[in-house]
Design a protein around this motif. Structure first.
Motif, short mmCIF file in Angstrom:
data_model
loop_
_atom_site.label_atom_id
_atom_site.label_comp_id
_atom_site.label_asym_id
_atom_site.label_seq_id
_atom_site.Cartn_x
_atom_site.Cartn_y
_atom_site.Cartn_z
N GLY A 480 29.25 -17.29 -25.81
CA GLY A 480 27.81 -17.13 -25.71
C GLY A 480 27.08 -18.39 -25.29
O GLY A 480 26.02 -18.32 -24.67
N GLU A 481 27.66 -19.57 -25.58
CA GLU A 481 26.98 -20.82 -25.26
C GLU A 481 27.09 -21.19 -23.78
O GLU A 481 26.30 -21.96 -23.27
CB GLU A 481 27.52 -21.98 -26.11
CG GLU A 481 27.05 -21.93 -27.55
CD GLU A 481 27.38 -23.21 -28.30
OE1 GLU A 481 27.61 -24.24 -27.63
OE2 GLU A 481 27.42 -23.16 -29.54
N GLY A 482 28.10 -20.64 -23.11
CA GLY A 482 28.29 -21.01 -21.71
C GLY A 482 27.76 -19.96 -20.74
O GLY A 482 28.13 -19.96 -19.56
N ALA A 483 26.90 -19.07 -21.23
CA ALA A 483 26.42 -17.96 -20.39
C ALA A 483 25.70 -18.44 -19.14
O ALA A 483 25.86 -17.86 -18.06
CB ALA A 483 25.51 -17.04 -21.21
N ASP A 484 24.90 -19.49 -19.27
CA ASP A 484 24.12 -19.97 -18.13
C ASP A 484 24.73 -21.21 -17.47
O ASP A 484 24.11 -21.82 -16.60
CB ASP A 484 22.69 -20.32 -18.59
CG ASP A 484 21.98 -19.09 -19.15
OD1 ASP A 484 22.21 -17.99 -18.60
OD2 ASP A 484 21.22 -19.25 -20.12
N MET A 485 25.94 -21.57 -17.90
CA MET A 485 26.54 -22.79 -17.37
C MET A 485 26.99 -22.59 -15.92
O MET A 485 27.52 -21.54 -15.55
CB MET A 485 27.74 -23.21 -18.23
CG MET A 485 28.40 -24.50 -17.76
SD MET A 485 29.79 -24.96 -18.80
CE MET A 485 28.94 -25.46 -20.28
N GLN A 486 26.77 -23.62 -15.10
CA GLN A 486 27.24 -23.62 -13.72
C GLN A 486 28.18 -24.80 -13.52
O GLN A 486 27.84 -25.94 -13.83
CB GLN A 486 26.06 -23.74 -12.75
CG GLN A 486 25.20 -22.48 -12.64
CD GLN A 486 25.92 -21.36 -11.91
OE1 GLN A 486 26.21 -21.45 -10.73
NE2 GLN A 486 26.19 -20.29 -12.63
N LEU A 487 29.37 -24.52 -13.02
CA LEU A 487 30.34 -25.57 -12.68
C LEU A 487 30.42 -25.68 -11.16
O LEU A 487 29.74 -24.94 -10.44
CB LEU A 487 31.71 -25.24 -13.28
CG LEU A 487 31.76 -25.03 -14.80
CD1 LEU A 487 33.19 -24.80 -15.25
CD2 LEU A 487 31.15 -26.21 -15.54
N ALA A 488 31.22 -26.62 -10.68
CA ALA A 488 31.34 -26.82 -9.22
C ALA A 488 32.80 -26.90 -8.82
O ALA A 488 33.69 -27.19 -9.63
CB ALA A 488 30.60 -28.09 -8.80
N ARG A 489 33.06 -26.62 -7.55
CA ARG A 489 34.39 -26.74 -6.97
C ARG A 489 34.23 -27.00 -5.47
O ARG A 489 33.14 -26.81 -4.91
CB ARG A 489 35.21 -25.47 -7.20
CG ARG A 489 34.60 -24.23 -6.54
CD ARG A 489 35.28 -22.96 -7.01
NE ARG A 489 34.56 -21.78 -6.57
CZ ARG A 489 34.66 -20.58 -7.14
NH1 ARG A 489 35.46 -20.41 -8.18
NH2 ARG A 489 33.97 -19.55 -6.67
N GLY A 490 35.30 -27.44 -4.84
CA GLY A 490 35.28 -27.67 -3.39
C GLY A 490 35.99 -26.55 -2.67
O GLY A 490 37.09 -26.15 -3.06
N ARG A 491 35.36 -26.05 -1.60
CA ARG A 491 36.00 -24.96 -0.83
C ARG A 491 37.16 -25.48 0.01
O ARG A 491 38.09 -24.75 0.31
CB ARG A 491 34.97 -24.31 0.10
CG ARG A 491 33.84 -23.58 -0.59
CD ARG A 491 32.96 -22.84 0.42
NE ARG A 491 32.47 -23.73 1.45
CZ ARG A 491 31.37 -24.47 1.33
NH1 ARG A 491 30.69 -24.45 0.20
NH2 ARG A 491 30.97 -25.25 2.31
N GLY A 492 37.09 -26.76 0.40
CA GLY A 492 38.07 -27.33 1.32
C GLY A 492 37.48 -27.41 2.72
O GLY A 492 36.97 -26.42 3.24
#
Length: 567
Positions: A480-492
């Protein structure tokens, strides 16, 4: 740092994309060339290459252009050779009447533009483009449908009188001849240049039964590269051994050498190691680019609180500070940065290293040579008679070295060193296992820092996404605490060679030796007890430090797991 409207600092500060403090950190002194400073800003992630070129283009009046889909297959201009284009980093784009359109990557390079005008006698319409895209355009212009390596290999076949075979390794004179021929020299130069372009830290040349592999270590991970055929193995390795001043006739014993080359306008050192294997000699070249590396604690990835605590440690008058982690985790860079921070005319700093990788101004550095009896222990005994204030020992490998280091710390010296342990608390038990007395360890240790390097998400192809439940569980985030969390990654992308990462940053576990920890050391508590007590007092583990980097969208969960999986 002089700031006027026409200098690089003035141009960038007025754009609002880079702060004066960032530029001061990157440029360090007045003598840094603008192109070197630009590359550092890009490499350290302060600005993207595209944004930087657009800012410089606006100032110089050279519009920025993307060359991804540009075709210049038939645009050959008399006087503009492939070598000239590669060295000066420019490419012709179009010719209309007496105006030649060109793309360059360095707007400060007025000499190249003057040379193009002089050679061609054309007016120039100048554009700015990414260095990698210009290199690709030059490659396309001079290619014939095959890669550069394929064309070089074809040339080797044409220039040689006979077939080259692995059996030729027995004929030293023939090997010298092969290694000295222009096509082999160009092939080796291309292998080295590609590694520099891709910002590799090591080049691996590995012989197998039916193949000869080349791999580059980029951001700590090995990547397969286009490799020459097996029959060129002897010539390529002999060429590298000649460049390293090694004995090409000796193939039964390991050898170590060095090469100093000017590649792509930079002076670069290569540490070369050969090792006899079942199918020939394996060669590893460590790339030491002293012009590009900056020893500054502020850019290593420390969180503010840890940086403050670590800077407090390194300014203590005496005691031992240890940095732990596996090979390639950035320990030496951290220690060099620490010494650079405290280096001053009032302090005498001496290092004992195996080997000395980078030269530090104002620091006396000793390269150990066990073959003549100059070991860590013997060197340490001598340098303590040189009245040092600070001593750096490349690695505590045995009880003798550990004992001298502790003695130095207790007699008023600040001692830096490294140990190969998985975490900070493990360094205490390692010293005790070496036979050090617990009361000496507890009274001499100031702090221990474990570290790892995580790859940073490529700024060119980064994208945000919502993490999965598995990722949140891995990061120990309650439901429930990470519902609005946004992470990142690289497409390449081409900027990061398709990996999704560009550059690396440190994660740190800093164990401060306070009275409670000293009491545990005196009672010979195990590393788990020491770690638990430190965590009670606020110490962040490596993995927890990694999760902070993930939350700040600097790296990915898989990367943190990869480098901390021993925990």
């Amino acid at each position: 740092m002089t700031v006027t409207e026409n200098t690089l600092p003035g141009i960038l500060i007025s754009s609002g994309k880079v702060t004066a403090q960032t530029l001061k950190t990157v440029m360090q002194d007045e003598g840094v060339h603008p192109q070197t400073a630009c590359q550092r800003l890009i490499d350290l992630g302060f600005i993207s290459e595209e944004d930087l070129l657009k800012i410089l283009g606006d100032h110089f009046g050279y519009p920025y252009i993307s060359l991804k889909n540009h075709q210049n297959k038939n645009l050959f201009i008399d006087g503009l050779s492939e070598n000239f284009m590669r060295e000066a980093k420019f490419a012709p784009l179009d010719l209309q009447d007496s105006t030649l359109s060109v793309a360059i990557s360095n707007p400060f390079d007025e000499n190249t533009l003057e040379a193009i005008k002089m050679v061609t006698d054309f007016n120039l319409d100048v554009h700015l483009a990414k260095e990698g895209e210009i290199a690709d355009l030059v490659e396309n212009l001079f290619s014939t449908g095959s890669s550069s390596m394929e064309r070089l290999i074809e040339n080797i076949g044409k220039d040689d009188e006979g077939e080259i075979s692995v059996e030729d390794e027995g004929d030293v004179d023939h090997l010298k001849d092969l290694a000295s021929e222009a096509p082999v020299i160009r092939l080796v130069n291309m292998i080295i240049s590609r590694a520099i372009e891709l910002q590799a830290s090591d080049i691996h040349l590995e012989p197998f039964e039916k193949s000869f592999h080349i791999r580059y270590r980029i951001d700590g991970v090995l990547h397969d590269m286009e490799s020459p055929p097996k029959n060129l193995q002897a010539a390529v390795i002999s060429r590298l051994k000649i460049m390293s001043k090694l004995n090409i006739a000796e193939r039964r014993l390991p050898q170590d050498g060095r090469i100093k080359l000017r590649v792509m306008g930079k002076e670069i050192d290569f540490r070369v190691s050969t090792l006899p294997t079942l199918y020939g000699e394996s060669v590893v070249m460590r790339i030491l680019d002293s012009e590009s590396i900056t020893f500054d604690l502020n850019i290593l990835g420390f969180p503010k609180d840890k940086l403050t605590s670590f800077e407090d440690l390194i300014r203590r008058p005496y005691g031992i500070i240890l940095v732990t982690g596996p090979t390639g985790s950035g320990k030496t860079t951290t220690l060099y940065s620490a010494m650079n921070t405290i280096n001053s005319p009032e302090k005498k700093i001496i290092t004992v290293e195996d080997p000395v990788e980078y030269q530090l101004h104002g620091v006396n550095q000793i390269h150990v040579k066990p073959s003549i009896g100059l070991t860590f222990a013997s060197a340490l005994r001598s340098i303590l008679r040189q009245d040092p204030d600070v001593v750096m020992i490349g690695e505590i490998r045995d009880a003798e070295t550990a004992e001298i280091a502790i003695h130095a710390a207790l007699t008023g010296h600040l001692v830096f060193s490294t140990l190969h342990t998985n975490d900070a608390a493990g360094a205490v038990t390692r010293l005790l296992e070496m036979g050090m007395e617990n009361y000496l360890v507890s009274s001499s240790l100031l702090g221990i820092m474990a570290q790892r390097l995580v790859r940073v998400i490529c700024p060119q192809c980064r994208e945000e996404f919502s993490p999965t439940e598995e990722m949140l569980q891995e990061m120990e985030i309650p439901p429930g605490e990470g519902a609005d969390m946004q992470l990142a990654r690289g497409r390449g992308c081409e900027h990061c060679a398709g990996t999704g990462y560009r550059g690396r940053s440190g994660i740190y576990e800093l164990l401060m030796i306070n009275d409670d920890i000293r009491h545990l050391i005196l009672s010979q508590a195990d590393s788990k007890a020491i770690k638990d007590k430190a965590r009670e007092q606020g110490m962040q583990t490596l993995r927890e430090a990694g999760w902070e980097k993930v939350r700040s969208q600097s790296t990915t969960t898989s990367e943190v797991i990869r480098v901390t999986q021993v925990e």
